[in-house]
Design an enzyme around this catalytic site. Structure first.
Site, PDB file in Angstrom:
ATOM      1  N   HIS A  58       0.602  -1.156  -0.188  1.00  0.00           N
ATOM      2  CA  HIS A  58       0.194   0.232  -0.072  1.00  0.00           C
ATOM      3  C   HIS A  58       1.061   1.131  -0.012  1.00  0.00           C
ATOM      4  O   HIS A  58       2.175   1.234   0.607  1.00  0.00           O
ATOM      5  CB  HIS A  58      -0.704  -0.075   1.315  1.00  0.00           C
ATOM      6  CG  HIS A  58      -1.713  -0.887   1.163  1.00  0.00           C
ATOM      7  ND1 HIS A  58      -3.089  -1.212   2.199  1.00  0.00           N
ATOM      8  CD2 HIS A  58      -2.538  -2.410   0.350  1.00  0.00           C
ATOM      9  CE1 HIS A  58      -3.701  -1.756   1.837  1.00  0.00           C
ATOM     10  NE2 HIS A  58      -3.285  -2.425   1.078  1.00  0.00           N
ATOM     11  N   GLU A  60       1.050   3.483   1.912  1.00  0.00           N
ATOM     12  CA  GLU A  60       1.739   3.994   3.116  1.00  0.00           C
ATOM     13  C   GLU A  60       3.118   3.453   3.308  1.00  0.00           C
ATOM     14  O   GLU A  60       3.647   3.928   4.113  1.00  0.00           O
ATOM     15  CB  GLU A  60       0.601   3.976   4.405  1.00  0.00           C
ATOM     16  CG  GLU A  60      -0.295   4.545   4.324  1.00  0.00           C
ATOM     17  CD  GLU A  60      -1.925   4.071   3.610  1.00  0.00           C
ATOM     18  OE1 GLU A  60      -2.776   4.178   4.083  1.00  0.00           O
ATOM     19  OE2 GLU A  60      -1.448   2.787   2.731  1.00  0.00           O
ATOM     20  N   CYS A  88      -5.746   1.726   6.098  1.00  0.00           N
ATOM     21  CA  CYS A  88      -6.400   0.398   6.636  1.00  0.00           C
ATOM     22  C   CYS A  88      -5.854  -0.200   7.949  1.00  0.00           C
ATOM     23  O   CYS A  88      -5.140   0.496   8.488  1.00  0.00           O
ATOM     24  CB  CYS A  88      -6.761  -0.307   5.168  1.00  0.00           C
ATOM     25  SG  CYS A  88      -4.923  -1.449   5.608  1.00  0.00           S
ATOM     26  N   CYS A  91      -1.989  -0.874   7.452  1.00  0.00           N
ATOM     27  CA  CYS A  91      -1.785   0.630   7.012  1.00  0.00           C
ATOM     28  C   CYS A  91      -1.282   1.247   8.939  1.00  0.00           C
ATOM     29  O   CYS A  91      -0.391   1.898   9.647  1.00  0.00           O
ATOM     30  CB  CYS A  91      -2.033   1.110   6.231  1.00  0.00           C
ATOM     31  SG  CYS A  91      -1.532   0.803   4.899  1.00  0.00           S
TER      32      CYS A  91
END
Length: 171
Positions: A58, A60, A88, A91
């Site tokens: 992701h 992040e 999420c 993360c």
């Protein structure tokens, strides 16, 4: 929050939006992230799970990884993470372990958000040994629109090709 702080937040969120566009160009869900400390970028990332064949890739996580390599430490106290979409759970966990000081996100994620939309890991869960502050809504319209446009185009493409559309989350 002062005017100068708001302008800084918008500046960094615009950079995160540029990174989100990179993800979209690669066929990835358009999310971008910029990690800033003392007014300087220490890490950047955009979604790459498909490209990297890695569910954890992701935006992040990419920004945290780059920052860790750059500063020589996985702990990043005093940093601010700007991300176009509410983080999420995965993360949020990485953000907490990295000791990020604050997360500022663009648009909420009612399907997977961990900053108050679905879960509330940042900042209200006092059971963690580190608390990361969070707030959303910075350039929310632009951050939401890039996601809506991406999924709209994907649904349209699937329909034109005569295939059943993939299961696509509505944001």
């Amino acid at each position: 929050m002062g005017v100068e702080e708001t302008l800084d937040d918008e500046h960094w969120m615009r950079r995160a939006l540029e990174l989100a566009r990179r993800a979209a160009e690669a066929g990835e869900v358009p999310v971008g992230a910029v990690l800033v400390r003392d007014g300087e970028v220490i890490g950047e990332g955009w979604n790459r799970p498909i490209t990297e064949h890695d569910a954890s890739a992701h935006a992040e996580i990419q920004a945290l990884r780059e920052a860790g390599r750059r500063v020589g430490n996985y702990r990043l106290p005093g940093s601010i993470l700007y991300v176009t979409l509410e983080p999420c759970v995965m993360c949020a966990g990485a953000i907490i372990h990295a000791r990020v000081g604050q997360v500022i996100f663009g648009t909420s994620d009612p399907k997977a958000g961990a900053c108050g939309s679905l879960f509330d890991l940042l900042p209200s869960d006092g059971r963690f040994n580190h608390r990361t502050e969070s707030r959303g809504g910075i350039l929310a319209v632009a951050c939401g629109e890039i996601l809506r446009d991406f999924f709209r185009a994907r649904r349209s493409s699937s329909a034109k090709n005569g295939r059943a559309p993939e299961v696509i989350e509505k944001i």
